[in-house]
Scaffold this active site. Structure first.
Site, mmCIF file in Angstrom:
data_model
loop_
_atom_site.group_PDB
_atom_site.id
_atom_site.type_symbol
_atom_site.label_atom_id
_atom_site.label_comp_id
_atom_site.label_asym_id
_atom_site.label_seq_id
_atom_site.Cartn_x
_atom_site.Cartn_y
_atom_site.Cartn_z
ATOM 1 N N CYS A 136 -17.466 43.405 35.768
ATOM 2 C CA CYS A 136 -17.470 44.066 37.078
ATOM 3 C C CYS A 136 -16.930 45.488 37.046
ATOM 4 C CB CYS A 136 -16.745 43.221 38.117
ATOM 5 S SG CYS A 136 -14.970 42.970 37.803
ATOM 6 N N HIS A 194 -11.951 41.364 41.337
ATOM 7 C CA HIS A 194 -13.324 41.866 41.331
ATOM 8 C C HIS A 194 -13.265 43.348 41.681
ATOM 9 C CE1 HIS A 194 -17.588 42.001 41.387
ATOM 10 N NE2 HIS A 194 -17.695 42.193 42.689
ATOM 11 N N ASP A 217 -22.201 47.019 45.548
ATOM 12 C CA ASP A 217 -21.716 46.182 44.442
ATOM 13 C C ASP A 217 -22.828 46.011 43.420
ATOM 14 O OD1 ASP A 217 -20.517 44.364 42.751
ATOM 15 O OD2 ASP A 217 -19.754 43.087 44.357
#
Length: 226
Positions: A136, A194, A217
């Site tokens: 991530c 995250h 994202d």
């Protein structure tokens, strides 16, 4: 800098930080032990042609080139295209392939990356095949570089004890039997952390109250187009 632009930020300090700064810190780890990783964005390091090629390789451009090019002045649209192209999940020549478990010996361990420039140039050098591997914070770091390079103010956001709600009921469900033993039912989970991006632009489609930081994202949790 132009007040009539969709990505105009009035605060000069924020322009320096979210448009011009080539170095940053990404926070990872867990809520009890937060680690600060240095990251080199390098958005001014001869990357513009790579970023424009990224737009041309996208599924959006392949499906309707005229429509795609006509919308490249819209940061909402560009953000969606780039968030799709940062990962290679949709067979669209994306920049990075994600991997979260198993061996990394045949390729780069995600924890060893410390900047976006080497990743983007390797992607070009390998004829736009996804670079292996990302997680991530790597997806977010590269996404920040590309969007800043294209003139969209962008920052990273880290969240700890990060909920991943699979069944979309806005809760993280855990199941136990009558004696209190945990049952392996359901796929909801909570990640240690995250990392994603926010970009600054106005939202004429939603109204003035939605202007400002917009969530993007690029981590491929699930496929975006089926």
């Amino acid at each position: 800098w132009f007040s009539g632009d969709d990505v105009f930020i009035a605060n000069e300090n924020e322009r320096q930080e979210y448009v011009l700064n080539e170095n940053g810190i990404i926070f990872v780890g867990n809520a009890r032990y937060i680690e600060a990783r240095a990251w080199y964005y390098g958005q001014f390091q001869d990357l513009l042609n790579i970023c424009l090629t990224m737009l041309d390789l996208s599924l959006y451009y392949r499906q309707d080139p005229a429509m795609d090019v006509s919308r490249r002045g819209d940061p909402k649209y560009v953000g969606r295209v780039i968030s799709s192209m940062i990962n290679g999940n949709d067979n669209d020549n994306g920049v990075l392939l994600g991997k979260w478990q198993g061996s990394f010996h045949s390729h780069e361990n995600p924890s060893r990356w410390d900047g976006s420039v080497v990743i983007l140039k390797k992607w070009r050098q390998d004829n736009y095949r996804p670079v292996q591997y990302g997680q991530c914070w790597v997806f977010a770091g590269v996404m920040c570089t590309v969007l800043r390079c294209l003139g969209i103010p962008t920052r990273l956001v880290s969240n700890f004890n990060s909920a991943h709600d699979v069944d979309r009921n806005l809760s993280i469900d855990k199941y136990y039997d009558s004696s209190g033993r945990s049952l392996n039912i359901g796929k909801d989970s909570t990640w240690d952390y995250h990392v994603w991006n926010e970009s600054w632009f106005i939202r004429p489609d939603l109204g003035r109250s939605y202007n400002g930081w917009q969530v993007l994202d690029a981590t491929p949790q699930e496929q975006s187009k089926g």
